[in-house]
Design a protein around this motif. Structure first.
Motif, PDB file in Angstrom:
ATOM      1  N   LEU A  40       9.014  -5.026  -4.866  1.00 46.77           N
ATOM      2  CA  LEU A  40       8.710  -3.677  -4.400  1.00 46.77           C
ATOM      3  C   LEU A  40       8.261  -3.675  -2.951  1.00 46.77           C
ATOM      4  CD1 LEU A  40       6.863  -2.134  -7.506  1.00 46.77           C
ATOM      5  CD2 LEU A  40       9.089  -1.466  -6.586  1.00 46.77           C
ATOM      6  N   VAL A  41       7.460  -4.671  -2.562  1.00 47.89           N
ATOM      7  CA  VAL A  41       7.022  -4.769  -1.165  1.00 47.89           C
ATOM      8  C   VAL A  41       8.214  -4.983  -0.242  1.00 47.89           C
ATOM      9  CG1 VAL A  41       5.788  -6.254   0.474  1.00 47.89           C
ATOM     10  CG2 VAL A  41       4.655  -5.510  -1.619  1.00 47.89           C
ATOM     11  N   ALA A  42       9.109  -5.897  -0.612  1.00 45.75           N
ATOM     12  CA  ALA A  42      10.286  -6.166   0.214  1.00 45.75           C
ATOM     13  C   ALA A  42      11.205  -4.953   0.275  1.00 45.75           C
ATOM     14  CB  ALA A  42      11.048  -7.379  -0.325  1.00 45.75           C
ATOM     15  N   LEU A  43      11.408  -4.320  -0.862  1.00 43.73           N
ATOM     16  CA  LEU A  43      12.280  -3.142  -0.915  1.00 43.73           C
ATOM     17  C   LEU A  43      11.696  -1.991  -0.100  1.00 43.73           C
ATOM     18  CD1 LEU A  43      14.852  -1.934  -2.184  1.00 43.73           C
ATOM     19  CD2 LEU A  43      13.438  -1.220  -4.131  1.00 43.73           C
ATOM     20  N   GLY A  44      10.397  -1.754  -0.254  1.00 45.88           N
ATOM     21  CA  GLY A  44       9.755  -0.683   0.504  1.00 45.88           C
ATOM     22  C   GLY A  44       9.768  -0.946   1.999  1.00 45.88           C
ATOM     23  N   VAL A  70       4.389  -0.685   8.716  1.00 46.73           N
ATOM     24  CA  VAL A  70       4.481  -1.613   7.581  1.00 46.73           C
ATOM     25  C   VAL A  70       3.599  -2.828   7.833  1.00 46.73           C
ATOM     26  CG1 VAL A  70       6.024  -3.104   6.255  1.00 46.73           C
ATOM     27  CG2 VAL A  70       6.800  -0.841   6.993  1.00 46.73           C
ATOM     28  N   VAL A  71       3.569  -3.294   9.074  1.00 46.19           N
ATOM     29  CA  VAL A  71       2.810  -4.506   9.420  1.00 46.19           C
ATOM     30  C   VAL A  71       1.331  -4.317   9.129  1.00 46.19           C
ATOM     31  CG1 VAL A  71       2.243  -6.112  11.279  1.00 46.19           C
ATOM     32  CG2 VAL A  71       4.509  -5.045  11.191  1.00 46.19           C
ATOM     33  N   TRP A  99       2.418 -10.478   2.776  1.00 44.40           N
ATOM     34  CA  TRP A  99       2.610 -10.165   4.197  1.00 44.40           C
ATOM     35  C   TRP A  99       3.956 -10.699   4.685  1.00 44.40           C
ATOM     36  CZ3 TRP A  99       1.327 -13.477   8.746  1.00 44.40           C
ATOM     37  CH2 TRP A  99       1.319 -12.759   9.937  1.00 44.40           C
ATOM     38  N   VAL A 100       4.271 -11.932   4.343  1.00 45.65           N
ATOM     39  CA  VAL A 100       5.550 -12.516   4.742  1.00 45.65           C
ATOM     40  C   VAL A 100       6.704 -11.821   4.009  1.00 45.65           C
ATOM     41  CG1 VAL A 100       6.915 -14.631   4.831  1.00 45.65           C
ATOM     42  CG2 VAL A 100       4.463 -14.735   5.239  1.00 45.65           C
ATOM     43  N   THR A 101       6.496 -11.458   2.748  1.00 46.44           N
ATOM     44  CA  THR A 101       7.531 -10.752   1.996  1.00 46.44           C
ATOM     45  C   THR A 101       7.868  -9.416   2.647  1.00 46.44           C
ATOM     46  OG1 THR A 101       6.805 -11.801  -0.068  1.00 46.44           O
ATOM     47  CG2 THR A 101       8.159  -9.824  -0.273  1.00 46.44           C
TER      48      THR A 101
END
Length: 217
Positions: A40-44, A70-71, A99-101
């Protein structure tokens, strides 16, 4: 229009797949933030990046401002995962992983697939392979719990564990009254060499009930 839709769809799918891959590793480690959270984090992140690129075409001079949030915004999720308890900080690795994702998702959002895949591979190598092939570098915290009908036996077990591990950071003993009599529930946090076998801990506790062990990473 069809080509644009295909490009956007591919970027979102790749972001979801790479984030899910990292999440599976965290899921395998039984962490609070697992497969669903990471994908979800990567998709968002990818979606916010795409909105920055394609969502504002008229009257906006700086379209990167949405993606830039986002950062800093991912910090709210990371802060919720970091816990300070009994003089031990937990959740830093998982928070950094989120954070990296998010960065991986943003890279997919702008079409930098090689960068996104490369960072995903490096991340998994750092989390898994290096720890496997170089297991004795550093230390790790292990949470251990068990129950005993005898206070004296529990204290003897704790003394044995102290001789096996590097340090017992804390332990707590709770006394409970049950129909079978008094039961003592013990929770410990111990520091061990990374990669040290935990078989010895179970050897000391084979006569006790409700034994559980969890590695903190």
């Amino acid at each position: 229009m069809t080509e644009h839709l295909l490009t956007v769809t591919i970027r979102l799918i790749v972001a979801m797949a790479l984030g899910g891959l990292v999440g599976l590793e965290r899921e395998y480690r039984a962490k609070d933030a697992g497969f669903r959270t990471h994908f979800l984090v990567a998709l968002g992140s990818a979606l916010f990046t795409l909105i920055s690129i394609y969502g504002f075409t008229e009257g906006v001079k700086d379209t990167s401002r949405v993606a830039a949030q986002v950062v800093s915004g991912i910090g709210f999720l990371g802060a919720g995962l970091i816990v300070f308890q009994r003089n031990v900080i937990r959740g830093l690795t998982t928070a950094a992983g989120l954070w990296v994702t998010a960065a991986i998702g943003m890279a997919c959002g702008v079409g930098q697939y090689y960068m996104a895949v490369g960072v995903t591979v490096l991340m998994l190598v750092g989390l898994e392979l290096l720890s496997h092939f170089i297991p004795h570098i550093g230390t790790e915290t292990v949470q251990l719990s068990f129950s005993s009908a005898s206070r004296e036996k529990a204290l003897n077990a704790i003394a044995d564990i102290r001789r096996l591990v590097l340090d017992v950071r804390s332990y707590e003993m709770k006394e409970k009254h049950t129909s079978r009599g008094e039961i003592y529930e013990i929770q410990l946090e111990v520091r061990m060499r990374r990669g040290q076998r935990t078989d010895g801990l179970f050897d000391f506790l084979q006569d006790f009930d409700d034994v559980s062990l969890l590695n903190d990473e």
